[in-house]
Design a protein around this motif. Structure first.
Motif, PDB file in Angstrom:
ATOM      1  N   VAL A 265      -4.771  -1.434  -3.487  1.00  0.00           N
ATOM      2  CA  VAL A 265      -3.057  -2.017  -2.924  1.00  0.00           C
ATOM      3  C   VAL A 265      -2.676  -2.847  -3.993  1.00  0.00           C
ATOM      4  O   VAL A 265      -3.714  -3.226  -4.930  1.00  0.00           O
TER       5      VAL A 265
ATOM      6  N   GLU B 265      -9.454  -2.900  -2.141  1.00  0.00           N
ATOM      7  CA  GLU B 265      -8.698  -3.458  -2.473  1.00  0.00           C
ATOM      8  C   GLU B 265      -8.048  -2.588  -4.231  1.00  0.00           C
ATOM      9  O   GLU B 265      -7.087  -3.237  -4.489  1.00  0.00           O
TER      10      GLU B 265
ATOM     11  N   VAL C 238       0.723  -1.071  -0.122  1.00  0.00           N
ATOM     12  CA  VAL C 238       0.043   0.132   0.059  1.00  0.00           C
ATOM     13  C   VAL C 238       1.420   1.200  -0.148  1.00  0.00           C
ATOM     14  O   VAL C 238       2.255   0.899   0.680  1.00  0.00           O
TER      15      VAL C 238
END
Lengths: 351, 351
Positions: free
Chosen positions: A143, A140, A89
């Motif tokens: 990510v 997500e 991240v």
């Protein structure tokens, strides 16, 4: 919204050292990924934010936006990641996703982008907290996948120092035979050299210090120009297609502008502080030269960079520290006493 | 080298008014074209040069680089022009022709370009003299063809005011649906509006003066923003792809930078003088915005512009004067008392 308490390192005021504290992490929503943090890089912005240098910090603050770890839980609607995946991240954990910038994969320029720390967590109705912590929960779409062949700690700084230099190198089309210069040899500068070199460019490091010559060349620079040496500066007048200026404090840009070729661009990627530079426009007019700014990079571009690093076996040169040494690391960082990035081994927090 | 004496208007010192004088024009070499000058536009640079504002003038100086006339003689090797052709000469009369810039049709950035006045005439071994004169002799490669459908006097300012704004509009790819702003409504600004409008852009004029609203709209602007009105400025934040800043004195660029869209560029085309602007880099970083400079244009690009003007029936809005009124015109120009360019009818010199 359900949440759980995890250990973190942060501070409740601009004057206090960072220390251990507890923070809440939200439970995974259908689109969320929970990540067990292995490593977190230490960025100059972490220090600026902890000390409220930019006048916008809400306390308590938990810094850290160069995060590498493994997926430990996924929401019911997550399709990109599964438990056990090695992920990362960076500086962004959300954006509006509907504006022109978001549609163009330029989430970093979305007026509503959510910083990994100091942003707003709409699920918890509280500030976001960064990677100086045991875990983090992130949508997500924000990510990133980490190539397995790379050192986990060494890849962490790619998430900020790397993408901040990669994005302008790509936007201004650096490739084989490009003539690129990098101003400053710190966390950003050393990544800029490695990446421009891997892109096939002829790379020059500008430095004020003759001590940096050996390191600059070892990192991939083809030459080092001492910026205080008039003769050396004269030798590169009108030379560069792109200059990446990584120096994070007020300084004179004008000596570098003359070293740009016709149509060349000097890109400022560091925060120069309140003392902004005077701009001498005549050399810009006389060669259609530009001065530009650039901010980190978008999510797709960051994934592109991670994949490029995997392919070219590029990581950051780092010094691993324990979280308990973060305050000392900040002091050393202020003295540029790091080659070239601190990375926290988060096992030290969990012990 | 043979030469002949012709009448001109110039000055022998920074303090003196311009007055009639005699100058030498070389006989045509094999590649030269001799031009009988019909009209010559009056550029701010003429005044700066006559008064040595830039500290580089060699006297006597004969200004003028917006020249329209007819071919009266050609050298034995001239292939592009014949006697009687309607032609033009702009700011350049020669360049090295071998450097990268020359090869890229960017003669204006050649380190050895020869200005129409104040340059070096290698044939006569003396300074070049500009268009405030009866005739001029120029290498055919630096002579331009003028579309016959256009007003001869009105086309003169296209050679400098026009190309100076056209070149950045084209380089930064202005076309249909581009959002373009123009700062300042003078000789350059009024051409920038006409040209951007003809290229299909949505055009905004920034002006400090509410008196300019009507004229700006009449020239082709879609809107006029009063730059001292905070509410109006706020309405265009993050809006423009390209801003052409034509203001020829020191001023603050920062209020305009915030009105650039992501990836937008503000192009300075005026000489800002010794008081250069402070550059606030944060808004540049936060939107990958650029500040650039641009200088006139190359020969091929100037011909492209003249052809474009012919096709779209574009000329400059002018006030025709006699050469004997040039000193009065300079004083009025300093007060911006001209809509939008003085053009000298050279019959007045020949009478």
């Amino acid at each position: 919204m359900e949440s759980k308490v995890v250990k973190a390192y942060g501070t409740a005021s601009a004057e206090a050292d960072l220390k251990q504290m507890n923070i809440n992490r939200r439970s995974v929503t259908p689109k969320d990924v929970e990540i067990d943090i292995h490593y977190c890089g230490v960025c100059h912005s972490d220090l600026h934010f902890a000390r409220n240098d930019w006048g916008m910090t809400q306390y308590p603050v938990v810094p850290g936006h160069e995060i590498v770890g493994t997926v430990t839980k996924i929401g019911s609607g997550v399709s990109k990641y599964k438990v056990g995946d090695l992920v990362a991240v960076g500086c962004l954990v959300d954006s509006c996703r509907t504006c022109d910038n978001c549609k163009d994969d330029l989430e970093q320029y979305c007026p509503q982008w959510v910083g990994t720390y100091g942003g707003y967590d709409k699920h918890l109705d509280s500030p976001t907290h960064g990677g100086y912590s045991e875990t983090i929960v992130v949508d997500e779409e924000f990510v990133l996948r980490v190539p397995k062949n790379l050192d986990q700690a060494g890849i962490a700084p790619v998430l900020c120092a790397g993408i901040t230099t990669w994005s302008p190198l790509k936007h201004w089309k650096v490739g084989k035979n490009s003539k690129v210069a990098v101003v400053g040899l710190g966390g950003l500068g050393h990544m800029a050299i490695k990446l421009a070199d891997a892109l096939g460019a002829h790379v020059t490091l500008f430095s004020r210090s003759p001590n940096k010559v050996k390191d600059g060349l070892a990192l991939g620079a083809d030459q080092v120009i001492i910026s205080t040496d008039e003769e050396q500066m004269a030798s590169v007048m009108g030379h560069f297609d792109v200059i990446i200026d990584t120096v994070p404090y007020a300084h004179d840009l004008n000596p570098y502008i003359g070293t740009l070729a016709t149509n060349g661009t000097l890109v400022v990627v560091g925060y120069l502080g309140p003392l902004d530079p005077m701009l001498v426009t005549v050399p810009m007019i006389m060669g259609r030269r530009s001065v530009a700014g650039s901010l980190i990079g978008g999510i797709a571009e960051t994934q592109e960079l991670l994949d490029f690093c995997g392919k070219h076996n590029i990581t950051s040169d780092i010094e691993i520290i324990k979280i308990q040494d973060i305050n000392k690391a900040y002091e050393r960082m202020l003295k540029s006493d790091v080659q070239y990035r601190f990375v926290i081994d988060m096992k030290s927090l969990k012990a």
